[in-house]
Design a protein around this motif. Structure first.
Motif, short mmCIF file in Angstrom:
data_model
loop_
_atom_site.label_atom_id
_atom_site.label_comp_id
_atom_site.label_asym_id
_atom_site.label_seq_id
_atom_site.Cartn_x
_atom_site.Cartn_y
_atom_site.Cartn_z
N LEU A 1 19.79 106.14 124.40
CA LEU A 1 20.49 106.69 123.13
C LEU A 1 21.20 105.61 122.53
N LEU A 2 20.75 105.36 121.26
CA LEU A 2 21.42 104.43 120.42
C LEU A 2 22.66 105.15 119.78
N VAL A 3 23.76 104.81 119.80
CA VAL A 3 24.88 105.28 118.89
C VAL A 3 25.62 104.48 117.84
N ASP A 4 25.73 105.09 116.86
CA ASP A 4 26.52 104.29 116.01
C ASP A 4 27.16 105.45 115.08
N ASP A 5 28.26 104.71 114.20
CA ASP A 5 29.19 105.58 113.54
C ASP A 5 28.48 106.19 112.24
N VAL A 6 27.95 105.07 111.50
CA VAL A 6 27.33 105.62 110.04
C VAL A 6 26.12 105.20 109.78
N ILE A 7 25.09 105.99 109.91
CA ILE A 7 23.65 105.28 109.29
C ILE A 7 23.56 105.67 107.68
N SER A 8 22.99 104.55 107.12
CA SER A 8 22.64 104.63 105.73
C SER A 8 21.23 104.23 105.37
N PRO B 1 11.81 100.69 127.01
CA PRO B 1 12.29 102.13 127.36
C PRO B 1 11.20 103.12 127.38
N LYS B 2 11.37 103.97 127.90
CA LYS B 2 10.37 105.28 127.79
C LYS B 2 10.55 105.64 126.31
N ARG B 3 11.79 106.35 125.80
CA ARG B 3 11.76 106.46 124.38
C ARG B 3 13.13 106.15 124.00
N ILE B 4 13.49 106.07 122.63
CA ILE B 4 14.57 105.56 122.18
C ILE B 4 15.11 106.97 121.49
N GLN B 5 16.19 107.26 121.40
CA GLN B 5 16.84 108.31 120.66
C GLN B 5 18.19 107.76 119.70
N LEU B 6 18.41 108.65 118.81
CA LEU B 6 19.66 108.02 117.72
C LEU B 6 20.63 108.97 117.66
N ALA B 7 22.01 108.66 117.86
CA ALA B 7 23.11 109.68 117.69
C ALA B 7 23.93 108.82 116.53
N CYS B 8 24.17 109.62 115.52
CA CYS B 8 25.26 108.98 114.60
C CYS B 8 26.21 109.96 114.22
N LEU B 9 27.50 109.43 114.12
CA LEU B 9 28.53 110.51 113.78
C LEU B 9 28.31 111.20 112.01
N ILE B 10 28.12 109.91 111.30
CA ILE B 10 27.93 110.42 109.77
C ILE B 10 26.59 109.73 109.35
N ASP B 11 26.07 110.67 108.31
CA ASP B 11 24.76 110.20 107.79
C ASP B 11 25.06 110.27 106.12
N ARG B 12 25.32 109.08 105.65
CA ARG B 12 25.76 109.03 104.31
C ARG B 12 24.55 108.85 103.25
N GLY B 13 23.41 109.13 103.83
CA GLY B 13 22.12 108.76 102.84
C GLY B 13 21.80 107.61 102.50
N GLY B 14 20.77 107.35 101.52
CA GLY B 14 20.88 105.88 101.14
C GLY B 14 19.52 105.32 102.02
N ARG B 15 18.75 106.13 102.61
CA ARG B 15 17.78 105.21 103.43
C ARG B 15 16.66 104.57 103.01
N GLY C 1 26.55 113.99 113.51
CA GLY C 1 27.58 114.77 113.46
C GLY C 1 27.61 115.49 112.00
N TYR C 2 27.59 114.68 110.84
CA TYR C 2 27.98 115.36 109.54
C TYR C 2 27.19 114.52 108.67
N ILE C 3 26.88 115.21 107.44
CA ILE C 3 26.06 114.61 106.51
C ILE C 3 26.88 114.57 105.01
N VAL C 4 27.15 113.36 104.69
CA VAL C 4 27.84 113.08 103.22
C VAL C 4 27.05 112.30 102.50
N HIS C 5 26.49 112.75 101.43
CA HIS C 5 25.52 111.95 100.78
C HIS C 5 26.58 111.25 99.63
#
Lengths: 326, 189
Positions: free
Chosen positions: B108-115, B133-147, B157-161
């Motif tokens: 489980l990859l963990v980061d504060d913000v994904i953009s 690894p068998k698989r990789i998952q992702l946990a982020c506190l904030i998604d601020r868009g801009g992928r 956790g929460y989406i703020v575009h």
């Protein structure tokens, strides 16, 4: 979070330590630990993709095993492609000039050229006229910058590991360079690097092997090993270039051994914590006794390990910084 | 920050909201991983690592199993070092460190913000160099868009575009002394 003001790398080439600022030297030393960790990985892949698809050419006009393999390994650990050329196998023997040979290598889109040459100034001359990144891997009696960088890194790391201060620097640290200072590019580069980093350097050897007016480089000179070692934190034994023996520079190897060899007896002059370095290849029992070279006070093999990390750091900084000079 | 411009800041998440968000993310991770024993957490330096430690502690509170936590520094795997005009990877924010095998585990990859998603791409490249690894998952506190890459968080956790004039700052107790997420907006005169 940037804690210190970042120093950015701006030079296209690494020709000598003399041209570098303290900040530039420290940037290289601070970049190396991550690469040291890559080499020490227990995982399958001891490699990072920072120079993927780039071509590094090792171009050696003088015999070398350690430096050449270290550069080659460093390039491979950065995922670069590598090519090795030696003088005897190149068109140099057919009379081609260095400029022409390099122009041809560059026509094949090489990115980094690692050059060792017996003529001082050869890398400098080529760097000015060619766009690839040139790394000096030793030129005549001039400089051997990556050796000095790995030596300074090794000393700094030893200080940090042996003290509680994880940010220890070489400021005020005493380093004794022993032996053939006059003919040694390693000594020259080390004097530049160590003095810039704040260390106090003493050079010591037979009078004919100490350069005239060496004090002008900011070092203390002595012909007494006892005097050189008495306050040394690090003792750097230089290689006696046996090919120069017989030119009357010092009376005999036996006398050199008696007066200047680093061994159990001469180390009695030095503080107990003093550690020993040597650039290799060692003339065993000539400038450095086997007992000390293989003993617990020797940093010789750490130097080799750290050399790969330092060369990775140099290649990465040169190739992945946008040069503002050109 | 440009001194000629005013900056307006609004609170996206305060300490209690962050605690509640992390709690529900931890529950989602438990639900998404029936084989909790094979789960390991890798926090992306710098603020992903303390978040990973908190998630592990929260998972332990409800299940009794504390997944091991490691730290990942993605700087050596980034594809934009060149564009940053400084190849500065001097280790100021820390180095990759974990003492467990990734072979066959769920990471489980963990980061504060994904953009843009480029940090996560770099992290996945690095993980593959350490094992399979068998698989990789992702946990982020904030998604601020801009992928810029096709990467999405499994636990969010929460989406703020954010727009071009807005940016997010995440402060964590372990790094900054308090838990607070702010949205800043530059207001041009």
């Amino acid at each position: 979070m940037e804690q210190a003001a970042p120093t950015f790398w701006t030079k296209k080439d690494l020709i000598g330590i003399r041209e570098l600022s303290r900040g530039e030297i420290e940037l290289i030393l601070d970049t190396a630990p991550q690469f040291l960790a890559v080499s020490k990985r227990i995982s399958r892949i001891k490699r990072v993709p920072l120079l993927q698809g780039r071509l590094v050419v090792n171009w050696f006009h003088e015999p070398s095993t350690r430096t050449r393999t270290s550069f080659e390994l460093a390039a491979k650990r950065l995922s670069a492609d590598t090519l090795s050329m030696t003088a005897s196998s190149s068109s140099h023997v057919k009379g081609e000039t260095l400029h022409d040979t390099l122009a041809n290598i560059e026509a094949m889109h090489a990115d980094i050229i690692v050059l060792r040459h017996s003529c001082a100034g050869a890398p400098h001359m080529l760097a000015a006229d060619h766009s690839s990144h040139i790394i000096n891997a030793g030129d005549g009696r001039h400089e051997h910058p990556t050796q000095a960088l790995l030596d300074a890194f090794t000393m700094r790391l030893a200080l940090r590991e042996n003290s509680a201060n994880k940010d220890a620097t070489l400021d005020g640290v005493n380093v004794a360079l022993i032996g053939d200072v006059e003919h040694s590019r390693v000594a020259r580069s080390n004097i530049f690097a160590l003095t810039k980093l704040g260390a106090k350097v003493t050079v010591c050897g037979p009078v004919a092997l100490l350069p005239a007016q060496v004090e002008k480089l900011g070092v203390r000179a002595t012909t007494s090993l006892k005097e050189a070692l008495c306050d040394a934190d690090f003792i750097y034994a230089l290689r006696i270039q046996r090919e120069r023996q017989g030119k009357g520079l010092f009376p005999s190897l036996r006398e050199y051994v008696k007066l200047f060899r680093i061994d159990r007896d001469s180390l009695r002059f030095a503080p107990d914590h003093a550690l020993v370095l040597h650039p290799g290849p060692i003339n065993r029992d000539l400038e450095l006794s086997t007992e000390i070279a293989d003993g617990s006070r020797s940093l010789v093999l750490q130097q080799v390990t750290n050399g790969v990390a330092i060369r990775m750091a140099v290649m990465h900084l040169l190739a992945n910084s946008q040069s503002r000079q050109l | 920050m440009d001194r000629n411009n005013d900056v307006e800041s609004t609170v996206v998440m305060d300490a209690s909201a962050m605690a509640a968000t992390l709690n529900s993310m931890a529950m989602a991770v438990v639900n998404g991983n029936p084989e909790l024993e094979s789960l390991v957490l890798l926090g992306i330096l710098r603020r992903g690592e303390p978040l990973a430690k908190r998630l592990s502690a929260l998972i332990e509170q409800t299940t009794g199993i504390a997944p091991p936590v490691g730290a990942l520094s993605t700087t050596l795997y980034r594809d934009d070092l060149h564009a940053r005009s400084s190849a500065n990877v001097a280790s100021r924010s820390g180095e990759t460190y974990f003492d467990f095998s990734l072979e066959g585990r769920t990471v489980l990859l963990v980061d504060d913000v994904i953009s843009a998603g480029r940090t996560i791409r770099a992290a996945m490249g690095e993980i593959m160099d350490y094992g399979r690894p068998k698989r990789i998952q992702l946990a982020c506190l904030i998604d601020r868009g801009g992928r810029e890459l096709p990467i999405q968080a499994d636990y969010l956790g929460y989406i703020v575009h954010t727009t071009a004039d807005e940016w997010i700052s995440v402060q964590l107790q372990e790094v900054d002394g308090e838990d607070l997420i702010l949205l800043h907006e530059r207001c041009d005169k």
